[in-house]
Design an enzyme around this catalytic site. Structure first.
Site, PDB file in Angstrom:
ATOM      1  N   SER A 190      -3.131   0.137   2.745  1.00  0.00           N
ATOM      2  CA  SER A 190      -4.365  -0.663   3.308  1.00  0.00           C
ATOM      3  C   SER A 190      -4.757  -0.366   4.366  1.00  0.00           C
ATOM      4  CB  SER A 190      -3.128  -2.210   2.662  1.00  0.00           C
ATOM      5  OG  SER A 190      -3.892  -2.775   2.295  1.00  0.00           O
ATOM      6  N   HIS A 382       0.608  -4.289  -4.945  1.00  0.00           N
ATOM      7  CA  HIS A 382       0.144  -4.007  -2.869  1.00  0.00           C
ATOM      8  C   HIS A 382       1.189  -3.407  -2.227  1.00  0.00           C
ATOM      9  CE1 HIS A 382      -3.134  -2.617  -0.683  1.00  0.00           C
ATOM     10  NE2 HIS A 382      -2.207  -3.827   0.542  1.00  0.00           N
TER      11      HIS A 382
END
Ligand SMILES: *[C@@H]1O[C@H](CO)[C@@H](O)[C@H](O)[C@H]1NC(C)=O
Length: 409
Positions: A190, A382
Site C-alpha cells: 500500500s 487490501h
C-alpha cells in the site's frame, strides 16, 4: 483507513517492549473476558516487535538512523532463519519491507512463523530488513522538533512524499553501509509501494540499487476509488488538514491521539467490523494491538488530494509555498517513466482502497513492468495481503517466485 478495524486508540506511556496499543487491548480484554483468546495470542498482543520476534526464537536487531531532515527512525532486522542450516552469512540476498499507512514493521510478523512474510523470507534464505516510517510508534523522534508539542506541530508536517524522499534513502544507505551489499529487493504494501514510487521518481539514481520492486496493492492513482469514507472526505482534504493542525492534532491515531487529562481516554472505543473474509477473527486483538501505530494527518490529506485532483503528484500546499518548494504554482506529478527497476505488482479484485483499475493505470506507466498478478480470489482485499493466513498460498509463493526470477534478469 482499514475496513476491518476502526479504532480510536488511546495509549499511555510507552513501556519497554510493549506494543503500540497494549493498553487498549488490556481494556478490551477486561470488558470482554470470556476467554475467547488464547494466552499465547494475548501475550503476542502486548509485545512490541523486537520482543515478539525474539519470543519465536528468531534473531532480531534494531537499527536507528537519522534522515537528512532530522527524523530519527528505527528499522527491524531478522538476519537469518531459525533452522540450524540457516546461518548468518554476509552474502545472503537482502530484502527490505515497507509497511502501509498507520502501520509498522509488525505488519510483516503478526501472522507468526510459517505465515507472516518476514519469517517466510528469513526461512527462504533472505536477510530481512523492515522499515518504520517517520511518526509511527517506532520512529517518533527528531533532532530538534518535539512530536508531543501541542503548540508547535511542525514535526507532523510531512506526507508520504517525505517518507519516500527522505526516510527510504536513510534506510537504504544504512543497509548498504552495514552489510556491504549494494543491491536488494523492495517489498511495499500500500503506502509502502507509494513511497517506493516517490523515491525512484524523485531520486532515480536509487533504481540501480533494486533487484526488484514487489508492490503489494501499491497505492498511486485513485481514479476508480469507491471507498465510502475516502470519497466523502477527499473534497475536504485541505479544510480538514488545516483544522487538525489548528487543534494540535497533526498526529492521527497514534499515542498522542487521546491527550492526557482530556478525559477522552476513558472513552476508548473499539468497533470491530468483521468484514474481511480471510482474516481470522480470533486474532483481532493482535491486529488492534499493533495497528494503528500512528501517522500524520498530512499523509491522509495527500491521498485525499490524489482523489480530488485525480493525479499522482507531490503535495499541494498553498500557491506561495508551492512556488517556494517546487518553483511553480501547482505541484509536479511524479514522473513514473523514471521507475526503471524491474517491477512486479500483486493486486486484488475486492480491494476497496487500491482499486484494480487504478492498478492498471499504474502498470501502464511503469517502464519495466515484469509481472502483474491478480490474486486468484473474489473476496481477497487490501488488508489480506498482510493479515490473511492464506496470503502465503495466495500471494507470497508468487512473490517469492518473482524475486527469484528477478535475481536471474
Ligand atoms: C485462528 O487463530 C487462532 C489463534 O491464533 C488459532 O488458534 C486458529 O487455529 C486459527 N484458525 C484458523 C482457521 O486458522
Amino acid at each position: 483507513m482499514f475496513r476491518l478495524v476502526v479504532l480510536v486508540g488511546c495509549v499511555g506511556l510507552a513501556l519497554g517492549g510493549r506494543s503500540p496499543n497494549a493498553d487498549v487491548v488490556e481494556k478490551l480484554l477486561r470488558m470482554n473476558p470470556q476467554g475467547r483468546y488464547s494466552n499465547n495470542l494475548i501475550e503476542d498482543s502486548l509485545l512490541d516487535v523486537p520482543d515478539l520476534v525474539a519470543k519465536y526464537g528468531y534473531p532480531v536487531e534494531s537499527h536507528d538512523v537519522v534522515t537528512q531532515d532530522g527524523y530519527g527512525l528505527t528499522m527491524h532486522r531478522i538476519p537469518h532463519g531459525r533452522d540450524k542450516n540457516n546461518k548468518p552469512d554476509p552474502n545472503k540476498p537482502i530484502v527490505f519491507l515497507m509497511h502501509g499507512l498507520l502501520s509498522s514493521s509488525a505488519d510483516f510478523l503478526l501472522l507468526g512463523p510459517g505465515s507472516a512474510l518476514g519469517y517466510i523470507l528469513a526461512e527462504e534464505g533472505y536477510d530481512v530488513w523492515m522499515g518504520n516510517a517517520r511518526g509511527n510508534y517506532y520512529s517518533r523522534r527528531h533532532t530538534s522538533m518535539n512530536p508531543d508539542s501541542r503548540l508547535n506541530q511542525n514535526f507532523w508536517r510531512f506526507s508520504w512524499d517525505e517518507i519516500g524522499n527522505h526516510d527510504l534513502p536513510a534506510f537504504l544507505d544504512f543497509i548498504e553501509k552495514h552489510t556491504g551489499q549494494s543491491r536488494l529487493h523492495y517489498i511495499g504494501h500500500s503506502q509502502g509501494g507509494t513511497a517506493f514510487l516517490v523515491l525512484t521518481t524523485l531520486r532515480p539514481q536509487y533504481n540501480s540499487k533494486f533487484i526488484s520492486f514487489q508492490g503489494l496493492a501499491p497505492a498511486s492513482f485513485f481514479t476508480y476509488n469507491e471507498h465510502p469514507t475516502f470519497t466523502r472526505l477527499a473534497p475536504l482534504e485541505s479544510v480538514l488538514e488545516t483544522a487538525a493542525f489548528a487543534m494540535g492534532l497533526g498526529e492521527i491515531l497514534g499515542r498522542n491521539w487521546c491527550a492526557d487529562g482530556s478525559g477522552v481516554d476513558q472513552l476508548c472505543d473499539l468497533t470491530l467490523n468483521e468484514g474481511s473474509y480471510y482474516v481470522n477473527s480470533s486474532m483481532l486483538p493482535l491486529f488492534v494491538a499493533h495497528t494503528p501505530a500512528g501517522a500524520s494527518i498530512r499523509q491522509v490529506a495527500h491521498y485525499g488530494q490524489s482523489i480530488r485532483f485525480n493525479t499522482f503528484r507531490r503535495f499541494n500546499h498553498n500557491a506561495v509555498t508551492n512556488l517556494a518548494t517546487y518553483g511553480r504554482l501547482t505541484p509536479p506529478s511524479y514522473d513514473l517513466s523514471r521507475v526503471t527497476t524491474p517491477s512486479y505488482i500483486h493486486y486484488a479484485t475486492n480491494d476497496l482502497l487500491v482499486h484494480p483499475k487504478d492498478v492498471h493505470i499504474l502498470a501502464s506507466k511503469l517502464p519495466n513492468l515484469q509481472g502483474l498478478y491478480l490474486v486468484d480470489s473474489k473476496t481477497f482485499d487490501h488488508v489480506d495481503f498482510i493479515w490473511a493466513t492464506k496470503a502465503r498460498v495466495r500471494v507470497y509463493s508468487r512473490l517469492l517466485a518473482s524475486m527469484k526470477a528477478a535475481e536471474k534478469l
